[in-house]
Design an enzyme around this catalytic site. Structure first.
Site, PDB file in Angstrom:
ATOM      1  N   THR A  15       0.833  -1.207   0.000  1.00 64.01           N
ATOM      2  CA  THR A  15       0.000   0.000   0.000  1.00 64.01           C
ATOM      3  C   THR A  15       0.870   1.261   0.000  1.00 64.01           C
ATOM      4  O   THR A  15       0.739   2.129  -0.870  1.00 64.01           O
ATOM      5  CB  THR A  15      -0.917  -0.004   1.247  1.00 64.01           C
ATOM      6  OG1 THR A  15      -1.687  -1.203   1.232  1.00 64.01           O
ATOM      7  CG2 THR A  15      -1.853   1.197   1.249  1.00 64.01           C
ATOM      8  N   VAL A  16       1.774   1.366   0.973  1.00 63.30           N
ATOM      9  CA  VAL A  16       2.549   2.605   1.125  1.00 63.30           C
ATOM     10  C   VAL A  16       3.661   2.707   0.070  1.00 63.30           C
ATOM     11  O   VAL A  16       3.883   3.777  -0.517  1.00 63.30           O
ATOM     12  CB  VAL A  16       3.144   2.713   2.549  1.00 63.30           C
ATOM     13  CG1 VAL A  16       3.900   4.024   2.710  1.00 63.30           C
ATOM     14  CG2 VAL A  16       2.040   2.603   3.601  1.00 63.30           C
ATOM     15  N   GLU A 131       7.909  10.698   9.366  1.00 64.90           N
ATOM     16  CA  GLU A 131       6.636  11.435   9.479  1.00 64.90           C
ATOM     17  C   GLU A 131       5.420  10.539   9.276  1.00 64.90           C
ATOM     18  O   GLU A 131       4.412  10.668   9.977  1.00 64.90           O
ATOM     19  CB  GLU A 131       6.614  12.575   8.444  1.00 64.90           C
ATOM     20  CG  GLU A 131       5.385  13.449   8.519  1.00 64.90           C
ATOM     21  CD  GLU A 131       5.278  14.197   9.846  1.00 64.90           C
ATOM     22  OE1 GLU A 131       6.149  15.021  10.137  1.00 64.90           O
ATOM     23  OE2 GLU A 131       4.318  13.942  10.597  1.00 64.90           O
ATOM     24  N   GLY A 189      -7.267  -1.031   2.423  1.00 66.00           N
ATOM     25  CA  GLY A 189      -5.816  -0.859   2.630  1.00 66.00           C
ATOM     26  C   GLY A 189      -5.442  -0.085   3.879  1.00 66.00           C
ATOM     27  O   GLY A 189      -4.299   0.308   4.039  1.00 66.00           O
ATOM     28  N   ASP A 203      -1.277  -0.546  17.396  1.00 68.07           N
ATOM     29  CA  ASP A 203      -0.825   0.461  16.427  1.00 68.07           C
ATOM     30  C   ASP A 203      -0.914   1.860  17.053  1.00 68.07           C
ATOM     31  O   ASP A 203       0.026   2.658  16.966  1.00 68.07           O
ATOM     32  CB  ASP A 203      -1.705   0.365  15.172  1.00 68.07           C
ATOM     33  CG  ASP A 203      -1.375   1.422  14.136  1.00 68.07           C
ATOM     34  OD1 ASP A 203      -0.378   1.257  13.420  1.00 68.07           O
ATOM     35  OD2 ASP A 203      -2.114   2.425  14.065  1.00 68.07           O
ATOM     36  N   LYS A 207       2.003   4.714  18.029  1.00 66.29           N
ATOM     37  CA  LYS A 207       1.948   6.110  17.571  1.00 66.29           C
ATOM     38  C   LYS A 207       1.978   7.062  18.759  1.00 66.29           C
ATOM     39  O   LYS A 207       2.635   8.111  18.713  1.00 66.29           O
ATOM     40  CB  LYS A 207       0.696   6.340  16.718  1.00 66.29           C
ATOM     41  CG  LYS A 207       0.781   5.636  15.365  1.00 66.29           C
ATOM     42  CD  LYS A 207      -0.574   5.593  14.673  1.00 66.29           C
ATOM     43  CE  LYS A 207      -0.472   4.971  13.291  1.00 66.29           C
ATOM     44  NZ  LYS A 207      -1.782   4.652  12.711  1.00 66.29           N
TER      45      LYS A 207
HETATM   46  P1  NAP Z   1       1.811  -3.970   2.835  1.00 69.31           P
HETATM   47  O1  NAP Z   1       0.764  -3.468   1.926  1.00 69.31           O
HETATM   48  O2  NAP Z   1       1.636  -5.268   3.516  1.00 69.31           O
HETATM   49  O3  NAP Z   1       3.176  -4.007   2.006  1.00 69.31           O
HETATM   50  C1  NAP Z   1       4.365  -4.546   2.482  1.00 69.31           C
HETATM   51  C2  NAP Z   1       5.352  -4.663   1.331  1.00 69.31           C
HETATM   52  O4  NAP Z   1       6.594  -5.094   1.850  1.00 69.31           O
HETATM   53  C3  NAP Z   1       4.957  -5.661   0.254  1.00 69.31           C
HETATM   54  O5  NAP Z   1       5.333  -5.173  -1.004  1.00 69.31           O
HETATM   55  C4  NAP Z   1       5.769  -6.918   0.595  1.00 69.31           C
HETATM   56  O6  NAP Z   1       6.144  -7.671  -0.530  1.00 69.31           O
HETATM   57  C5  NAP Z   1       7.014  -6.293   1.185  1.00 69.31           C
HETATM   58  N1  NAP Z   1       7.650  -7.137   2.186  1.00 69.31           N
HETATM   59  C6  NAP Z   1       7.200  -7.408   3.428  1.00 69.31           C
HETATM   60  N2  NAP Z   1       8.100  -8.178   4.094  1.00 69.31           N
HETATM   61  C7  NAP Z   1       9.113  -8.369   3.246  1.00 69.31           C
HETATM   62  C8  NAP Z   1      10.356  -9.077   3.355  1.00 69.31           C
HETATM   63  N3  NAP Z   1      10.687  -9.731   4.443  1.00 69.31           N
HETATM   64  N4  NAP Z   1      11.184  -9.052   2.287  1.00 69.31           N
HETATM   65  C9  NAP Z   1      10.828  -8.394   1.178  1.00 69.31           C
HETATM   66  N5  NAP Z   1       9.691  -7.698   1.014  1.00 69.31           N
HETATM   67  C10 NAP Z   1       8.844  -7.708   2.042  1.00 69.31           C
HETATM   68  O7  NAP Z   1       2.119  -2.915   3.995  1.00 69.31           O
HETATM   69  P2  NAP Z   1       1.754  -1.351   4.000  1.00 69.31           P
HETATM   70  O8  NAP Z   1       0.333  -1.162   4.389  1.00 69.31           O
HETATM   71  O9  NAP Z   1       2.261  -0.700   2.766  1.00 69.31           O
HETATM   72  O10 NAP Z   1       2.586  -0.857   5.283  1.00 69.31           O
HETATM   73  C11 NAP Z   1       3.986  -0.669   5.201  1.00 69.31           C
HETATM   74  C12 NAP Z   1       4.445   0.116   6.423  1.00 69.31           C
HETATM   75  O11 NAP Z   1       3.834   1.391   6.444  1.00 69.31           O
HETATM   76  C13 NAP Z   1       4.104  -0.525   7.767  1.00 69.31           C
HETATM   77  O12 NAP Z   1       5.139  -0.264   8.672  1.00 69.31           O
HETATM   78  C14 NAP Z   1       2.846   0.206   8.196  1.00 69.31           C
HETATM   79  O13 NAP Z   1       2.681   0.218   9.593  1.00 69.31           O
HETATM   80  C15 NAP Z   1       3.146   1.592   7.688  1.00 69.31           C
HETATM   81  N6  NAP Z   1       1.990   2.439   7.428  1.00 69.31           N
HETATM   82  C16 NAP Z   1       0.955   1.946   6.680  1.00 69.31           C
HETATM   83  C17 NAP Z   1      -0.116   2.772   6.387  1.00 69.31           C
HETATM   84  C18 NAP Z   1      -1.277   2.299   5.548  1.00 69.31           C
HETATM   85  O14 NAP Z   1      -2.229   3.075   5.369  1.00 69.31           O
HETATM   86  N7  NAP Z   1      -1.257   1.082   5.015  1.00 69.31           N
HETATM   87  C19 NAP Z   1      -0.122   4.090   6.863  1.00 69.31           C
HETATM   88  C20 NAP Z   1       0.950   4.561   7.640  1.00 69.31           C
HETATM   89  C21 NAP Z   1       2.010   3.705   7.897  1.00 69.31           C
HETATM   90  P3  NAP Z   1       5.047  -8.417  -1.452  1.00 69.31           P
HETATM   91  O15 NAP Z   1       4.272  -7.307  -2.086  1.00 69.31           O
HETATM   92  O16 NAP Z   1       5.843  -9.197  -2.429  1.00 69.31           O
HETATM   93  O17 NAP Z   1       4.240  -9.242  -0.507  1.00 69.31           O
HETATM   94  N1  HSE Z   2      -3.275   0.568  10.093  1.00 70.09           N
HETATM   95  C1  HSE Z   2      -3.017   1.944  10.296  1.00 70.09           C
HETATM   96  C2  HSE Z   2      -4.320   2.678  10.535  1.00 70.09           C
HETATM   97  C3  HSE Z   2      -2.322   2.520   9.085  1.00 70.09           C
HETATM   98  O1  HSE Z   2      -5.368   2.094  10.288  1.00 70.09           O
HETATM   99  O2  HSE Z   2      -4.284   3.818  10.999  1.00 70.09           O
HETATM  100  C4  HSE Z   2      -1.870   3.930   9.293  1.00 70.09           C
HETATM  101  O3  HSE Z   2      -0.862   4.005  10.228  1.00 70.09           O
END
Ligand code: NAP
Ligand code: HSE
Length: 436
Positions: A15-16, A131, A189, A203, A207
């Protein structure tokens, strides 16, 4: 003027990661105009090279070997958006030691090891920024540590988890069941890979720990913050809350009284007229009270690909600017820890909403009121509802109680649940003391 290209290695393309990549492509012109530099993603680490992806990038960028980024001397900045503690922490540590700047959205790692990684960045003369770890697209850490930094903060309170706010909004407004609303939040997402982190408040606790170190300059480890999730909130609680003039939100709250700091993450009754009650779905909002500025509220999308991508790319631009001005050799810490005389003191006192089921007979209300009175707990409001098919011969009793500690309340409720006429204590939810 010859432009320098900042080369970025992206750890993760979910997602990110996808949002960050899209943001860099769609806003390339603005980015280059703002900084005079271009930012180029040269490698992307993923787990599964064959996965079909929502955002497209050239095949040759993808790798499943972290060394292609961490040991690549051409890469200036590593963006960590993998999630989880390991290997995310290890990759960030390795990148910093290799002299690469790091941008991360990972609140779990920053809440746990932020001070260590910050010092490591200082020692290695690189920049560490995070951030996106709090509030998604809301620039709260930057605001607290730059424009508002002259203030002494007395309170930081807000809605910092988009998934739970989405679920609670759907339950309150669309009469949705918890499980269905969670499924929708996952599909959009917002939720973490394992939604337990969201719905049980882990979570939000991560934060809040980051917010506390940024606003108050002290570290309270996530595991020390009193925490409660939203899994026990029912549609009935939502309906009763409304009758008393409240809605229910998962609040992250930290407040300072002289030299003590109280904090918690828990579902809380928020008065319907309060701005936090109007924060809906995946939106987040954070209030900070400073001794000069008074209340400041930042509001925006706290989760999702593009808002979070915006915060990640904002940090990348900060680093690009440092290149432009030749100041890449210093990380300015977001927070300075351990030099403030502030003692962490648990969650403090709160008002509470309590519902229980009891037999409808003479003397019941008096006996319950006496138990609360004996514990020094005032009854501020009370409503008795008629019995229904579900409650059988029992009637729901709903109380709003005056300020008390959670321990004292639990003792009183244990006594009350010992009465034979009490079937069960159904809900205990704190009533937010927002004092505004
Ligand atoms: P996600 O959608 O699950 O994506 C994770 C990505 O990392 C995927 O591309 C995955 O590969 C890759 N990955 C995970 N473990 C791996 C490993 N061991 N080796 C290689 N690649 C690996 O997660 P996300 O929602 O983007 O979140 C990412 C981070 O941002 C987290 O720390 C989360 O807390 C933070 N965050 C998320 C949001 C949100 O709205 N989602 C908002 C703020 C912060 P594959 O695609 O091949 O599986
Ligand atoms: N899972 C988190 C949320 C993503 O729902 O706020 C953003 O940090």
């Amino acid at each position: 003027m010859k432009k320098k290209t900042i080369k970025v290695g992206l750890l993760g393309f979910g997602t990110v990661g996808g949002g960050t990549y899209r943001m860099l492509s769609t806003n390339a012109h603005t980015i280059s105009y703002t900084t005079g530099l271009s930012i180029e993603v040269t490698k992307i680490l993923v787990r599964d090279l064959s996965k079909k992806r929502d955002v497209s990038a050239p095949d040759e960028l993808f790798t499943d070997n972290p060394d292609d980024i961490l040991k690549n001397p051409e890469i200036d900045v590593v963006v960590e958006v993998l999630g989880g503690i390991h290997p995310a922490f290890d990759y960030m540590e390795e990148a910093i030691k290799a002299g690469k700047h790091v941008v991360t959205a990972n609140k779990a790692v920053i809440a746990k090891d932020g001070p260590y990684l910050t010092q490591l960045a200082i020692d290695n003369k690189v920049i560490l920024r995070y951030e996106a770890s709090v509030g998604g697209g809301i620039p709260i850490l930057n605001a607290l540590s730059t424009s508002l930094q002259a203030n002494e903060f007395t309170e930081v309170v807000g809605i910092v988890n988009g998934t739970t706010n989405y679920i609670l909004t759907q339950m309150a407004e669309n009469d949705m069941e918890y499980a269905d609303a969670l499924k929708q939040a996952q599909a959009m997402g917002f939720a973490e890979a394992d939604p337990t982190g969201d719905v049980e408040g882990y979570d939000a606790v991560n934060k809040l720990s980051i917010l506390i170190s940024t606003a108050f300059g002290v570290r309270v480890a996530p595991e020390d913050i009193p925490r409660e999730g939203i899994t026990n909130i029912t549609k009935e609680d939502m309906a009763y809350a409304k009758q008393f003039g409240y809605t229910i939100k998962l609040l992250a709250h930290a407040r300072r009284y002289r030299n003590t700091l109280e904090c918690s993450v828990q579902p809380a009754m928020v008065p319907l007229g309060h701005p936090l009650a109007t924060v809906k779905n995946e939106f987040n909002a954070i209030f900070a009270k400073g001794n000069a500025v008074d209340d400041v509220m930042l509001y925006g999308k706290g989760a999702g690909a593009m808002p979070t991508g915006s915060a990640v790319v904002g940090n990348l631009l900060e680093i690009a600017r440092a290149y432009a001005f030749g100041t890449t050799d210093r990380t300015i810490p977001t927070a300075v820890n351990d030099n403030v005389n502030l003692q962490f003191d648990g969650e403090g006192q709160n008002m509470y909403y309590v519902t229980l089921l009891a037999e409808d007979m003479t003397g019941v209300l008096g006996k319950i009121a006496t138990k609360f009175g004996d514990a020094g707990i005032a009854i501020k409001s009370f409503v008795q509802h008629p019995s229904t098919k579900q409650t059988g011969r029992y009637v729901p009793l709903i109380y709003i109680l005056g300020e008390t500690t959670r321990d004292r309340l639990n003792e009183a409720l244990e006594d009350i649940s010992g009465f034979t006429f009490v079937k069960e204590i159904k809900s205990v939810i704190c009533v937010a003391d927002l004092d505004r």
